[in-house]
Design an enzyme around this catalytic site. Structure first.
Site, PDB file in Angstrom:
ATOM      1  N   CYS A   1       0.844  -1.202   0.000  1.00  0.00           N
ATOM      2  CA  CYS A   1       0.000   0.000   0.000  1.00  0.00           C
ATOM      3  C   CYS A   1       0.877   1.249   0.000  1.00  0.00           C
ATOM      4  CB  CYS A   1      -0.912   0.017   1.223  1.00  0.00           C
ATOM      5  SG  CYS A   1      -2.374  -1.009   1.037  1.00  0.00           S
TER       6      CYS A   1
ATOM      7  N   ASP B   1     -12.164  -6.618  21.328  1.00  0.00           N
ATOM      8  CA  ASP B   1     -11.267  -6.580  22.489  1.00  0.00           C
ATOM      9  C   ASP B   1     -11.946  -5.968  23.709  1.00  0.00           C
ATOM     10  OD1 ASP B   1      -8.515  -6.664  23.744  1.00  0.00           O
ATOM     11  OD2 ASP B   1      -8.878  -4.488  23.780  1.00  0.00           O
TER      12      ASP B   1
END
Length: 305
Positions: A63, A113
């Protein structure tokens, strides 16, 4: 990384989504009432997503670093599913779909999380690209008929057989890549009358007449002078785009006298004679230049994305 130096900057937009499937109603209640022990899940996850979008190139090797100029993170809740939508915008040479997907992934992981102490059955599902725009496919021109082009090389030395043509062939390569049929390819000397006559002859039966050569400042560079008297409408934007693109790559591009305009419904271009100058000029304006033929037939310009 993939070479994108030949590309032009456009407004690029992408939206990606991810789905977080909660395990039970108690988790949903704690999420909506902001009673999760680790804090405000929506805001924390959104912040993580913003950081993820801006740092995508540091996590995914191929990227390109790019200027992220807008990011939005939105949530939709239906039943036990939280759908995350991430939209990213930039004005750059390459798209932002991976940035949007990376952002959606990190938002989902952050939610996981923060919620896992309350719920061991959370799942992350369906990370996908929803839509994108601004790349090559957004400007692809689909015509009901195949456009035809004539390529004319203006060069004393090539017409005398002293040099081989590469610029004209570079133009043909880009035209074919853009789906344009090559009706003729010809090499002529730098003579104003011949140049002018070719334009008048070819413009009657073809959509494009592209010259390469004779746009510089030597005493034999006469292509613009030959064409200007017969051009009915100049298109300064095309000329500016070509010179601007070239100037970003080679400072001498400011000396080029590239020309663009119409004779009837035929578009006439006069491009530099160097191979790199011809190739870069084509990269600067194709395939999006082909939209001119829809406009000449009465179509409207597309709305901005």
């Amino acid at each position: 990384m993939v070479d994108i130096t030949h590309k032009i900057k456009t407004l690029r937009t992408a939206t990606a989504k991810a789905v977080v499937k909660l395990g039970d109603q108690a988790t949903k209640k704690a999420l909506l009432e902001n009673k999760v022990p680790k804090g405000d899940v929506f805001e924390m996850a959104k912040t993580a997503g913003l950081f993820a979008v801006k740092n995508t190139s540091q996590s995914i090797p191929d990227c390109h670093p790019l200027p992220v100029e807008f990011t939005a993170v939105d949530y939709e809740i239906e039943g036990l599913e939280v759908t995350i939508n991430v939209t990213v915008k930039t004005v750059y040479k390459t798209g932002v779909e991976v940035e949007a997907m990376h952002g959606a992934s990190i938002v989902a992981l952050t939610m996981y999380d923060m919620l896992k102490p309350l719920d061991k059955n959370i799942e992350i599902r369906n990370i996908s690209l929803v839509k994108k725009s601004g790349g090559k496919s957004s400007f692809q021109q689909n015509s009901r008929r195949k456009l035809k082009a004539c390529v004319v090389v203006c060069s004393d030395s090539i017409s005398e057989g002293k040099k081989e043509d590469h610029a004209g062939k570079a133009i043909i390569e880009k035209l074919e890549e853009s789906g344009v049929e090559i009706a003729s390819y010809e090499v002529i000397p730098d003579e104003a009358e011949i140049i002018r006559n070719k334009a008048l002859t070819y413009s009657g039966e073809n959509d494009l007449v592209i010259y390469t050569g004779g746009t510089g400042l030597s005493f034999r560079d006469v292509t613009p002078e030959a064409l200007e008297p017969i051009i009915e409408r100049r298109i300064p934007g095309i000329e500016e785009a070509i010179r601007n693109y070239g100037q970003e790559r080679m400072p001498y591009a400011m000396l080029s006298r590239s020309l663009a305009g119409t004779i009837g419904n035929c578009l006439v271009l006069a491009l530099p004679g160097s191979t790199s100058g011809a190739r870069e000029s084509m990269e600067a304006v194709f395939p999006h230049l082909l939209h001119v033929f829809k406009i000449l037939r009465g179509a409207k310009h597309p709305e901005n994305v």
